[in-house]
Design a protein around this motif. Structure first.
Motif, short mmCIF file in Angstrom:
data_model
loop_
_atom_site.label_atom_id
_atom_site.label_comp_id
_atom_site.label_asym_id
_atom_site.label_seq_id
_atom_site.Cartn_x
_atom_site.Cartn_y
_atom_site.Cartn_z
N SER A 53 -13.73 12.94 -29.63
CA SER A 53 -15.06 13.56 -29.76
C SER A 53 -15.78 12.98 -30.97
CB SER A 53 -14.95 15.08 -29.90
OG SER A 53 -14.30 15.60 -28.76
N GLN A 98 -18.18 17.31 -25.26
CA GLN A 98 -17.04 18.05 -24.70
C GLN A 98 -17.37 19.53 -24.51
OE1 GLN A 98 -13.59 18.01 -27.24
NE2 GLN A 98 -12.22 18.54 -25.56
N GLU A 99 -18.11 20.09 -25.48
CA GLU A 99 -18.40 21.53 -25.40
C GLU A 99 -19.65 21.81 -24.55
OE1 GLU A 99 -18.55 19.59 -27.95
OE2 GLU A 99 -20.27 19.98 -29.24
N GLN A 153 -19.04 22.12 -16.30
CA GLN A 153 -18.92 20.67 -16.52
C GLN A 153 -19.79 19.92 -15.53
OE1 GLN A 153 -14.59 19.99 -16.49
NE2 GLN A 153 -14.71 19.54 -18.67
N ASP A 171 -17.51 12.95 -22.74
CA ASP A 171 -16.34 13.37 -23.51
C ASP A 171 -15.51 14.36 -22.68
OD1 ASP A 171 -14.58 13.69 -25.55
OD2 ASP A 171 -15.96 14.74 -26.90
N GLU A 172 -14.38 13.88 -22.20
CA GLU A 172 -13.49 14.68 -21.34
C GLU A 172 -14.27 15.41 -20.23
OE1 GLU A 172 -10.30 16.81 -23.22
OE2 GLU A 172 -10.60 15.65 -25.05
N SER A 175 -12.00 17.56 -17.50
CA SER A 175 -10.80 18.27 -17.99
C SER A 175 -10.52 19.53 -17.18
CB SER A 175 -10.95 18.60 -19.47
OG SER A 175 -12.11 19.34 -19.69
#
Ligand SMILES: Nc1ncnc2c1ncn2[C@@H]1O[C@H](COP(=O)(O)OP(=O)(O)OP(=O)(O)O)[C@@H](O)[C@H]1O
Length: 219
Positions: A53, A98-99, A153, A171-172, A175
């Protein structure tokens, strides 16, 4: 923008641990030159806490706590003006943190439209088609905060695609997605990147986005 080059980049938090993991074995940190080029896909794989990240935030310019240099077509990112950063983020660099940073009180469609109104990049039909491809068209009117993480996501990916880009940093991104949704996300992103001749830079802590062709790098 044609390429992004990292020259001896190291997060400041890893200073002093150059001879230890994760820096010692990294294919990115402290390397003389790592180049990401338009038209290619990269998956950066690493364990948790190794700086995935951080790397995305450094390239996007939202964090500066690194040593070394990041060059955009040879120009030092640290020396760019605010206007140039705005221009880059509007036209060249798309980013899915990511968040995710969705507004939880706004609906999925409102979250997407906040971005799209700024860029005017997608038609309503295109947005509806993307929602349908990622199987969240039924959630368009639902508050984002009430979606599952995997649904969030997918909504955040659609929002990230509401702009032109040379590089998309994700970023991911998968997941929390099962294999079928991972495939749907990968084909949508690959199609959009392909259409624009852009590069995909995706991170992964294990569940890799299912791009057909990519260069795997170990952070
Ligand atoms: N905003 C920040 N400022 C300074 N240091 C940070 C910041 N965010 C993370 N770090 C530190 O940088 C290191 C790498 O964190 P980072 O979140 O980049 O790792 P990651 O590989 O993405 O991890 P994960 O897979 O768990 O999300 C950690 O030691 C963390 O404490």
């Amino acid at each position: 923008m044609e390429n992004i080059e990292l020259k001896r980049v190291l997060p400041q938090v890893f200073r002093g641990s150059e001879k230890e993991a994760p820096v010692k074995d990294s294919e990115l940190w402290l390397r003389e030159s790592v180049v990401f080029s338009r038209g290619h896909n990269y998956i950066i794989e690493a364990e948790s806490g190794t700086g995935k990240s951080s790397l995305c935030a450094f390239i996007y310019g939202s964090r500066r706590d690194y040593e070394g240099r990041i060059l955009f077509d040879g120009q030092d990112a640290a020396a760019l003006s605010i206007d140039r950063w705005c221009e880059l983020r509007r036209r060249s660099l798309a980013y899915l943190p990511q968040e995710m940073r969705l507004f939880p009180e706004l609906t999925v469609m409102e979250n997407v439209m906040i971005k799209n109104r700024l860029t005017d990049f997608r038609s309503g039909d295109e947005i509806r088609r993307m929602l349908s491809r990622l199987e969240i068209e039924g959630k368009a009117g639902e508050r984002a905060g009430r979606l599952s993480v995997g649904q969030q996501q997918r909504a955040a990916i659609i929002r990230a695609l509401c702009q032109p880009f040379d590089f998309i940093l994700i970023d991911e991104p998968v997941s929390h997605l099962d294999a079928r949704n991972n495939q749907a996300v990968a084909s949508l992103i690959a199609e959009e990147a392909g259409r624009q001749g852009a590069a995909v830079i995706a991170t992964s802590v294990g569940n890799k986005i299912r791009l057909e062709e990519f260069e795997l790098m170990r952070l």
